[in-house]
Design a protein around this motif. Structure first.
Motif, PDB file in Angstrom:
ATOM      1  N   SER A 139      27.977  63.836  65.113  1.00 53.64           N
ATOM      2  CA  SER A 139      27.396  64.733  66.113  1.00 53.64           C
ATOM      3  C   SER A 139      25.887  64.567  66.042  1.00 53.64           C
ATOM      4  CB  SER A 139      27.761  66.188  65.806  1.00 53.64           C
ATOM      5  OG  SER A 139      27.054  66.643  64.660  1.00 53.64           O
ATOM      6  N   GLY A 140      25.198  65.135  67.005  1.00 53.05           N
ATOM      7  CA  GLY A 140      23.750  65.241  66.878  1.00 53.05           C
ATOM      8  C   GLY A 140      23.458  66.429  65.961  1.00 53.05           C
ATOM      9  N   GLU A 141      22.200  66.767  65.816  1.00 50.59           N
ATOM     10  CA  GLU A 141      21.867  67.942  65.003  1.00 50.59           C
ATOM     11  C   GLU A 141      22.492  69.182  65.635  1.00 50.59           C
ATOM     12  OE1 GLU A 141      17.922  68.767  63.667  1.00 50.59           O
ATOM     13  OE2 GLU A 141      17.478  66.636  63.437  1.00 50.59           O
ATOM     14  N   THR A 142      23.086  70.007  64.772  1.00 46.63           N
ATOM     15  CA  THR A 142      23.737  71.217  65.261  1.00 46.63           C
ATOM     16  C   THR A 142      23.809  72.255  64.147  1.00 46.63           C
ATOM     17  OG1 THR A 142      25.743  72.112  66.279  1.00 46.63           O
ATOM     18  CG2 THR A 142      26.054  70.336  64.694  1.00 46.63           C
ATOM     19  N   LEU A 143      23.901  73.505  64.546  1.00 41.73           N
ATOM     20  CA  LEU A 143      24.140  74.585  63.592  1.00 41.73           C
ATOM     21  C   LEU A 143      25.623  74.910  63.497  1.00 41.73           C
ATOM     22  CD1 LEU A 143      21.152  76.930  64.541  1.00 41.73           C
ATOM     23  CD2 LEU A 143      21.318  75.334  62.611  1.00 41.73           C
ATOM     24  N   VAL A 144      26.426  74.307  64.375  1.00 44.56           N
ATOM     25  CA  VAL A 144      27.874  74.527  64.369  1.00 44.56           C
ATOM     26  C   VAL A 144      28.450  73.832  63.135  1.00 44.56           C
ATOM     27  CG1 VAL A 144      30.038  74.108  65.592  1.00 44.56           C
ATOM     28  CG2 VAL A 144      27.971  74.680  66.878  1.00 44.56           C
ATOM     29  N   ASN A 145      28.932  74.651  62.194  1.00 47.02           N
ATOM     30  CA  ASN A 145      29.427  74.076  60.938  1.00 47.02           C
ATOM     31  C   ASN A 145      30.903  74.358  60.668  1.00 47.02           C
ATOM     32  OD1 ASN A 145      29.286  76.755  60.304  1.00 47.02           O
ATOM     33  ND2 ASN A 145      27.779  76.541  58.669  1.00 47.02           N
ATOM     34  N   GLU A 146      31.627  74.817  61.683  1.00 47.81           N
ATOM     35  CA  GLU A 146      33.070  75.059  61.566  1.00 47.81           C
ATOM     36  C   GLU A 146      33.795  74.178  62.582  1.00 47.81           C
ATOM     37  OE1 GLU A 146      34.532  77.044  59.332  1.00 47.81           O
ATOM     38  OE2 GLU A 146      32.612  77.742  58.508  1.00 47.81           O
ATOM     39  N   ARG A 147      34.845  73.504  62.120  1.00 43.62           N
ATOM     40  CA  ARG A 147      35.596  72.592  62.998  1.00 43.62           C
ATOM     41  C   ARG A 147      36.138  73.300  64.243  1.00 43.62           C
ATOM     42  NH1 ARG A 147      36.751  67.720  60.586  1.00 43.62           N
ATOM     43  NH2 ARG A 147      38.467  67.275  61.979  1.00 43.62           N
ATOM     44  N   GLN A 148      36.592  74.522  64.081  1.00 44.56           N
ATOM     45  CA  GLN A 148      37.181  75.228  65.230  1.00 44.56           C
ATOM     46  C   GLN A 148      36.149  75.521  66.318  1.00 44.56           C
ATOM     47  OE1 GLN A 148      37.222  76.568  62.082  1.00 44.56           O
ATOM     48  NE2 GLN A 148      36.495  78.690  62.148  1.00 44.56           N
ATOM     49  N   ASP A 149      34.859  75.339  66.030  1.00 42.41           N
ATOM     50  CA  ASP A 149      33.805  75.577  67.019  1.00 42.41           C
ATOM     51  C   ASP A 149      33.255  74.276  67.630  1.00 42.41           C
ATOM     52  OD1 ASP A 149      33.958  78.341  66.637  1.00 42.41           O
ATOM     53  OD2 ASP A 149      32.496  78.295  65.001  1.00 42.41           O
ATOM     54  N   TRP A 150      33.916  73.159  67.430  1.00 45.30           N
ATOM     55  CA  TRP A 150      33.421  71.887  67.954  1.00 45.30           C
ATOM     56  C   TRP A 150      33.209  71.908  69.466  1.00 45.30           C
ATOM     57  CZ3 TRP A 150      36.118  67.113  65.295  1.00 45.30           C
ATOM     58  CH2 TRP A 150      35.611  66.981  63.993  1.00 45.30           C
ATOM     59  N   GLN A 151      33.978  72.721  70.197  1.00 49.21           N
ATOM     60  CA  GLN A 151      33.804  72.772  71.655  1.00 49.21           C
ATOM     61  C   GLN A 151      32.419  73.284  72.025  1.00 49.21           C
ATOM     62  OE1 GLN A 151      35.811  74.884  69.970  1.00 49.21           O
ATOM     63  NE2 GLN A 151      35.203  76.934  70.591  1.00 49.21           N
ATOM     64  N   LYS A 152      31.701  73.916  71.092  1.00 49.95           N
ATOM     65  CA  LYS A 152      30.339  74.390  71.346  1.00 49.95           C
ATOM     66  C   LYS A 152      29.304  73.261  71.228  1.00 49.95           C
ATOM     67  CE  LYS A 152      31.344  79.023  69.617  1.00 49.95           C
ATOM     68  NZ  LYS A 152      31.063  79.999  68.548  1.00 49.95           N
ATOM     69  N   ILE A 153      29.708  72.118  70.692  1.00 54.09           N
ATOM     70  CA  ILE A 153      28.816  70.963  70.569  1.00 54.09           C
ATOM     71  C   ILE A 153      28.990  70.125  71.839  1.00 54.09           C
ATOM     72  CG2 ILE A 153      28.291  68.877  69.241  1.00 54.09           C
ATOM     73  CD1 ILE A 153      29.482  70.307  66.782  1.00 54.09           C
ATOM     74  N   PRO A 154      27.914  69.894  72.589  1.00 55.29           N
ATOM     75  CA  PRO A 154      28.072  69.167  73.864  1.00 55.29           C
ATOM     76  C   PRO A 154      28.727  67.792  73.692  1.00 55.29           C
ATOM     77  CG  PRO A 154      25.849  70.065  73.671  1.00 55.29           C
ATOM     78  CD  PRO A 154      26.535  70.291  72.356  1.00 55.29           C
ATOM     79  N   PHE A 155      28.228  66.983  72.757  1.00 56.22           N
ATOM     80  CA  PHE A 155      28.771  65.632  72.578  1.00 56.22           C
ATOM     81  C   PHE A 155      28.784  65.210  71.114  1.00 56.22           C
ATOM     82  CE2 PHE A 155      27.016  65.463  76.903  1.00 56.22           C
ATOM     83  CZ  PHE A 155      28.153  65.064  77.594  1.00 56.22           C
TER      84      PHE A 155
END
Length: 167
Positions: A139-155
């Protein structure tokens, strides 16, 4: 004594000269093999060429690059966060890439050793022509650190690097 010395020197020079020609021929032969290998690989959608690329994986570009100081070609892809788990599974199954893990600021393939240390979980693939590829997803840099929240990461991004030279 003078004649014996000149014959001996002449043989040594001939032997060194012959040895140099063998070394030079070997270097030219290796250079030709590298040029031949470079000629066989061109920039393209490598995953499509390898077969069964999932439709969710979008090919972005292919460009000349370097990998550890060696000439290479790099194909780049992206997938939406909502489909990232499917692509991760595909890369794990087809190429034996390690599972993505959150480290510091983003997701990347990580192999966890028996003692708990992390190392690169990149995948490697050799095609039927002997061309070697390195495959990774992140992923690019992100604060999303839970797999179940991957849909919050654009790409998420996938890179396939074709090595044009032997290490």
């Amino acid at each position: 004594m003078k004649k014996l010395l000149s014959v001996s020197i002449g043989i040594t020079i001939l032997a060194v000269s012959a040895g140099f020609n063998l070394i030079a021929h070997s270097l030219v032969s290796n250079a030709n093999q590298e040029v031949e290998l470079k000629a066989k690989i061109s920039c393209k959608d490598f995953l499509l060429e390898m077969g069964s690329k999932p439709k969710e994986l979008e090919f972005l570009e292919c460009k000349n690059t370097e990998s550890f100081g060696l000439d290479a070609l790099e194909a780049s892809y992206r997938v939406s966060g909502k489909d990232a788990a499917k692509i991760e599974g595909f890369l794990q199954q087809k190429f034996k890439m390690s599972k993505l893990k959150f480290l510091c600021c983003g997701w990347e393939p990580v192999f966890v050793t028996e003692n708990g240390a992390n190392s690169s979980g990149k995948a490697y693939y050799t095609d039927k022509f002997g061309h070697r590829y390195e495959i990774t997803m992140h992923s690019g840099e992100t604060l999303v650190n839970e797999r179940q929240d991957w849909q919050k990461i654009p790409f998420f991004y996938v890179k396939v690097v074709a090595l044009l030279e032997a290490p």
